[in-house]
Design a protein around this motif. Sequence first.
Motif, short mmCIF file in Angstrom:
data_model
loop_
_atom_site.label_atom_id
_atom_site.label_comp_id
_atom_site.label_asym_id
_atom_site.label_seq_id
_atom_site.Cartn_x
_atom_site.Cartn_y
_atom_site.Cartn_z
N MET A 1 1.76 9.95 -4.96
CA MET A 1 0.51 9.24 -4.74
C MET A 1 0.78 7.74 -4.78
N THR A 2 0.18 6.99 -3.82
CA THR A 2 0.35 5.55 -3.74
C THR A 2 -1.00 4.89 -4.00
N TYR A 3 -1.00 3.85 -4.85
CA TYR A 3 -2.25 3.23 -5.27
C TYR A 3 -2.31 1.77 -4.82
N TYR A 4 -3.52 1.36 -4.44
CA TYR A 4 -3.80 -0.04 -4.15
C TYR A 4 -5.14 -0.39 -4.80
N LYS A 5 -5.40 -1.69 -4.87
CA LYS A 5 -6.67 -2.15 -5.43
C LYS A 5 -7.40 -3.02 -4.42
N LEU A 6 -8.69 -2.84 -4.36
CA LEU A 6 -9.54 -3.69 -3.52
C LEU A 6 -10.50 -4.43 -4.43
N THR B 1 -8.03 16.59 9.48
CA THR B 1 -9.12 15.64 9.72
C THR B 1 -9.49 14.82 8.49
N ILE B 2 -8.89 15.12 7.33
CA ILE B 2 -9.27 14.39 6.13
C ILE B 2 -8.66 12.99 6.15
N ALA B 3 -9.29 12.08 5.41
CA ALA B 3 -8.85 10.68 5.38
C ALA B 3 -7.54 10.53 4.62
N ALA B 4 -6.72 9.59 5.06
CA ALA B 4 -5.46 9.31 4.37
C ALA B 4 -5.71 8.59 3.05
N VAL B 5 -6.85 7.88 2.95
CA VAL B 5 -7.14 7.08 1.76
C VAL B 5 -8.42 7.57 1.09
N HIS B 6 -8.42 7.54 -0.23
CA HIS B 6 -9.62 7.85 -1.01
C HIS B 6 -10.09 6.59 -1.69
N PHE B 7 -11.37 6.24 -1.53
CA PHE B 7 -11.95 5.05 -2.13
C PHE B 7 -12.64 5.42 -3.44
N GLY B 8 -12.23 4.78 -4.52
CA GLY B 8 -12.96 4.93 -5.78
C GLY B 8 -14.13 3.97 -5.83
N ASP B 9 -15.00 4.15 -6.83
CA ASP B 9 -16.13 3.24 -7.00
C ASP B 9 -15.63 1.85 -7.37
N ASP C 1 -10.24 1.38 -6.80
CA ASP C 1 -8.92 1.96 -6.59
C ASP C 1 -8.89 2.68 -5.25
N LEU C 2 -7.82 2.43 -4.48
CA LEU C 2 -7.60 3.12 -3.22
C LEU C 2 -6.36 3.99 -3.38
N ASN C 3 -6.50 5.26 -3.16
CA ASN C 3 -5.41 6.21 -3.39
C ASN C 3 -4.98 6.87 -2.09
N PHE C 4 -3.68 6.82 -1.80
CA PHE C 4 -3.07 7.51 -0.67
C PHE C 4 -2.25 8.67 -1.21
N ALA C 5 -2.37 9.84 -0.57
CA ALA C 5 -1.59 10.99 -1.00
C ALA C 5 -0.10 10.76 -0.78
N VAL D 1 -19.56 -11.99 0.06
CA VAL D 1 -18.44 -11.59 -0.79
C VAL D 1 -17.11 -12.01 -0.18
N ARG D 2 -16.08 -12.01 -1.02
CA ARG D 2 -14.70 -12.20 -0.58
C ARG D 2 -13.89 -11.01 -1.08
N CYS D 3 -13.23 -10.31 -0.16
CA CYS D 3 -12.49 -9.09 -0.51
C CYS D 3 -10.99 -9.32 -0.35
N THR D 4 -10.22 -8.80 -1.29
CA THR D 4 -8.77 -8.90 -1.23
C THR D 4 -8.15 -7.55 -1.57
N LEU D 5 -7.01 -7.30 -0.96
CA LEU D 5 -6.27 -6.05 -1.17
C LEU D 5 -4.98 -6.36 -1.90
N SER D 6 -4.66 -5.60 -2.94
CA SER D 6 -3.46 -5.86 -3.73
C SER D 6 -2.83 -4.54 -4.14
N ASP D 7 -1.59 -4.64 -4.65
CA ASP D 7 -0.93 -3.44 -5.15
C ASP D 7 -1.35 -3.17 -6.59
N ARG D 8 -0.73 -2.18 -7.20
CA ARG D 8 -1.14 -1.76 -8.55
C ARG D 8 -0.93 -2.86 -9.59
#
Length: 218
Positions: free
Chosen positions: A1-6, A84-92, A157-161, A193-200
């Motif tokens: 599992m690979t994790y990123y943060k938004l 058909t499922i998404a590669a990424v799962h978005f957490g709250d 949290d954004l999670n990739f399988a 808003v201002r959005c940024t993507l980062s690693d764990r």
Amino acid sequence: MTYYKLQIHLLSDTAFGRGDGVAGLLDREVEHDSHGFPYLRGRTLKGLISEECDNLIATLPHDRSYWQRIAGDLFGRPGSTIDTIAAVHFGDACLPDDLRQAVAYQIKNNNFTRAEILDSLTTIRRQTSIHSETGVPDRGSLRTSRVILRDLTFTADLNFAKQPSEDLLALLSVGTKALRHLGSGRNRGLGHVRCTLSDRQNNPLTINLSHFFSPLEK
């Protein structure tokens, strides 16, 4: 599992509306948890970024069908099969976890109440329509909404399988950067808003986006 943060930093007061209000007090309430902390649902966030990606792809002068397939891989396609499922799962998108845990402990010990926490992070806005000819408020047009105070930062949290490809990350990155307004009232001055993507480890992602805006090699 690979994790990123938004991360979502509020540049203006924002309303993560939940579609209902409080009788006699509010016409529109914000989404909040059992301890009074506002949050943005992951599926709502996914829909907002997916929409931004679709809008960006529609402006490309080339390779639209390719990037549409990448968007389908990233966000999923209609259906319920493994293909058909998404590669990424978005957490709250929530406020910092350590803050929420500390406050939950204080609420458990009756030092704070949920209402006090919600009130400390939000304020009430009132709006009314003005008659164009008389210049007085229209009868029955007063609306009361709760909004989240600016300068707060929410993290999802954004999670990739599995490890995502460069193209998947490129599309996710441009969609994240393009998301500038969200929530209720975003066309009335709220939700900037201002959005940024980062690693764990909270390191901002550095992704080469040139191939997204240039023709792909055939």
